[in-house]
Design an enzyme around this catalytic site. Structure first.
Site, mmCIF file in Angstrom:
data_model
loop_
_atom_site.group_PDB
_atom_site.id
_atom_site.type_symbol
_atom_site.label_atom_id
_atom_site.label_comp_id
_atom_site.label_asym_id
_atom_site.label_seq_id
_atom_site.Cartn_x
_atom_site.Cartn_y
_atom_site.Cartn_z
ATOM 1 N N ASP A 33 0.779 -1.355 0.123
ATOM 2 C CA ASP A 33 0.197 0.004 0.030
ATOM 3 C C ASP A 33 0.869 1.206 -0.051
ATOM 4 O O ASP A 33 0.370 2.417 0.314
ATOM 5 C CB ASP A 33 -0.813 0.058 1.226
ATOM 6 N N HIS A 219 25.876 6.438 -14.564
ATOM 7 C CA HIS A 219 24.840 6.462 -13.689
ATOM 8 C C HIS A 219 24.640 5.615 -12.573
ATOM 9 O O HIS A 219 23.881 4.912 -12.129
ATOM 10 C CB HIS A 219 23.277 6.182 -14.643
ATOM 11 N N ASP A 236 27.545 13.832 -7.840
ATOM 12 C CA ASP A 236 26.619 14.570 -8.786
ATOM 13 C C ASP A 236 25.269 14.465 -7.807
ATOM 14 O O ASP A 236 24.684 13.539 -7.881
ATOM 15 C CB ASP A 236 26.531 13.602 -10.207
ATOM 16 N N ASP A 247 21.811 20.964 -10.198
ATOM 17 C CA ASP A 247 22.240 19.868 -10.927
ATOM 18 C C ASP A 247 23.889 20.085 -10.885
ATOM 19 O O ASP A 247 24.303 20.893 -11.766
ATOM 20 C CB ASP A 247 21.962 19.566 -12.183
ATOM 21 N N HIS A 319 29.337 11.707 -23.134
ATOM 22 C CA HIS A 319 27.875 12.428 -23.153
ATOM 23 C C HIS A 319 27.832 13.699 -23.595
ATOM 24 O O HIS A 319 29.026 14.217 -24.012
ATOM 25 C CB HIS A 319 27.557 12.046 -21.586
ATOM 26 N N HIS A 323 22.633 20.161 -20.388
ATOM 27 C CA HIS A 323 21.126 20.233 -20.946
ATOM 28 C C HIS A 323 20.418 21.136 -20.197
ATOM 29 O O HIS A 323 21.102 21.790 -18.991
ATOM 30 C CB HIS A 323 20.639 18.744 -20.461
ATOM 31 N N HIS A 330 16.606 17.181 -16.611
ATOM 32 C CA HIS A 330 16.582 17.401 -17.990
ATOM 33 C C HIS A 330 15.571 18.127 -18.536
ATOM 34 O O HIS A 330 14.581 17.492 -18.892
ATOM 35 C CB HIS A 330 16.774 15.789 -18.641
ATOM 36 N N GLU A 353 28.902 20.457 -18.283
ATOM 37 C CA GLU A 353 29.361 19.195 -17.551
ATOM 38 C C GLU A 353 30.233 18.241 -18.194
ATOM 39 O O GLU A 353 29.780 17.175 -18.287
ATOM 40 C CB GLU A 353 28.106 18.519 -16.773
ATOM 41 N N TYR A 357 36.500 9.893 -18.593
ATOM 42 C CA TYR A 357 36.262 8.509 -17.882
ATOM 43 C C TYR A 357 37.369 7.629 -18.486
ATOM 44 O O TYR A 357 37.159 7.269 -19.657
ATOM 45 C CB TYR A 357 34.901 8.051 -17.716
ATOM 46 N N ARG A 374 34.105 14.554 -13.568
ATOM 47 C CA ARG A 374 32.897 15.587 -14.093
ATOM 48 C C ARG A 374 33.076 16.491 -13.336
ATOM 49 O O ARG A 374 33.131 16.443 -12.207
ATOM 50 C CB ARG A 374 31.541 14.619 -14.290
ATOM 51 N N GLU A 376 30.371 20.077 -13.034
ATOM 52 C CA GLU A 376 29.152 20.446 -13.718
ATOM 53 C C GLU A 376 28.735 21.652 -12.823
ATOM 54 O O GLU A 376 28.467 21.767 -11.414
ATOM 55 C CB GLU A 376 27.896 19.287 -13.323
HETATM 56 N N1 GLY Z 1 22.553 14.753 -12.719
HETATM 57 C C1 GLY Z 1 22.013 14.190 -13.855
HETATM 58 C C2 GLY Z 1 22.903 14.976 -15.081
HETATM 59 O O1 GLY Z 1 23.837 15.502 -14.670
HETATM 60 O O2 GLY Z 1 22.394 15.010 -16.317
HETATM 61 MN MN MN Z 2 23.209 17.311 -15.538
HETATM 62 MN MN MN Z 3 24.330 16.126 -12.836
#
Ligand code: GLY
Ligand code: MN
Ligand code: MN
Length: 407
Positions: A33, A219, A236, A247, A319, A323, A330, A353, A357, A374, A376
């Protein structure tokens, strides 16, 4: 008031006989539930400001009707207070309010004179019976219009995004200061849980707290391994304030001091990020920061002997460089118009960002194996250039090392 203005601004772009229908997200069962915490759909939130589940808004130039859960004393004992039908017109500036189950009877009347209906099939609070009613009138996607509006943030939205950025910056600072070898990733993650909750905010997305080579999994959300002396930690994480996201990613040494190899790779990512941010201003193509970051990273990796001049950069950088950011992490809004890259405009917010890697690979010097980095930040496009909403968070190597010494 702001939501009323948005509905008016939206309708002004549509034909006179347009009727807009927008529903919030359905609730999601987690187990038994137990539901996941409810989060309204961003389009619905943007246009109505209403945050209860099970609601549909229908509006035109003439009238605004909201369908919602009515008050129910028995259910409210379990699930908490509801606005209810009688409170809705005043609270939501609606002309009419009805129980959500009445929509099947009321909707045919509300759309009887419509020339075009604007709605989307997702989120799908519209069931088959309603879709059948709607199918009799011309249909266009609401997203096309609502998402272009959402892409350009007004002052009140920027204020919320700055607040989200500030809270996230403070949490990242604390995490840098508290990190040490032998902690588990989840212990560092818990700093963000606590800081975000203390400020009555939520995570805008599942945080990534990735020690060592875990950072090479883009991820990575397991967040359950131990942090090793000599490794880097990539975090992140960002909160959302009234739905508006931040972000942020930072990567720093678990023991507070970058090794020579980590320093070399980090500096490439930082140079790429700074150059990409520098390029952002109105009239610049939205693809420009990615082009710049890619060039800097490619040259940097060639200089270190990690990448061959004719090698495949996507092995190390796979990547995009950013964004849009807003009510969705996003965020919505087109990146192209008429199949051409669009240009930045004041009021847009984008992340920047870049990352590198490096997985274990016999062709690469082992000192670089397992390095994942990374950086960002969240960047608001202004009339003359840009403002980095997250600029208060250190990212130069010396500044990180000095903050980490202040335990
Ligand atoms: N935290 C998700 C991204 O950096 O796109
Ligand atoms: Mn991001
Ligand atoms: Mn991010």
């Amino acid at each position: 008031m702001i939501h009323q203005k948005r509905r008016t601004a939206l309708l002004e772009q549509l034909d006179d006989g347009a009727v807009v229908i927008v529903s919030t997200n359905p609730e999601q069962l987690r187990n038994g539930d137990v539901h996941y915490p409810f989060r309204p759909h961003s389009d619905f939130w943007y246009l109505t400001g209403f945050t209860e589940p099970q609601a549909i808004a229908v509006f035109s130039k003439d009238t605004y009707t909201i369908f919602l859960r009515d008050k129910d004393p028995a259910r409210e004992i379990w699930d908490g207070k509801r606005l209810g039908i009688s409170g809705a017109p005043q609270a939501l500036k609606a002309d009419e309010a009805y129980a959500i189950d009445d929509i099947k009877h009321k909707l045919p009347l509300l759309i009887a004179d419509a020339t075009t209906l604007y709605y989307d099939f997702k989120p799908c609070a519209l069931d088959d019976e309603i879709i059948e009613i709607l199918a009799k009138t011309n249909y266009q996607s609401l997203a096309t219009y609502a998402h272009e509006m959402r892409l350009i943030k007004d002052k009140s939205e920027v204020k919320l995004m700055q607040k989200a950025a500030d809270i996230s910056v403070a949490a990242h600072q604390l995490a840098m200061q508290k990190t040490q070898a032998d902690l588990f990733e989840f212990e560092v993650a818990s700093i963000f849980d606590a800081e975000f909750r203390k400020n009555n905010t939520e995570h805008a997305y599942t945080p990534i707290v990735a020690g060592g080579e875990n950072a090479c999994v883009l991820h990575y959300i397991e967040n359950n391994k131990v942090l090793n002396d000599g490794d880097l930690l990539l975090i992140d994480a960002g909160c959302e304030v009234q739905g508006y996201a931040s972000d942020i990613t930072r990567t720093f040494p678990v023991n507070g001091v970058f090794s020579k190899a980590q320093r070399q790779v980090y500096q490439i990512v930082l140079d790429a990020q700074l150059a990409a941010i520098e390029s952002i201003k109105p009239s610049v193509m939205v693809v420009k920061p990615h082009q710049i970051a890619t060039q800097v990273i490619q040259q940097g990796l060639i200089d270190l002997g990690i990448l061959q001049a004719d090698g495949d950069l996507s092995q190390f950088y796979m990547h995009g460089t950013g964004h849009y950011l807003g009510l969705d992490v996003h965020d919505v809004g087109a990146y192209q118009k008429n199949k051409q890259h669009r240009q930045y405009e004041a009021g847009m917010v984008t992340t920047v960002e870049p990352g590198i890697y490096i997985r274990k690979d016999d062709k690469i010097n082992p000192i670089y194996w397992g390095i994942g980095i990374r950086i960002e930040d969240d960047v608001l496009i202004t009339d003359n250039g840009n403002k980095v909403l997250t600029e208060a968070l250190v990212k130069e190597i010396d500044d990180i090392e000095s903050l980490m010494r202040e335990k």
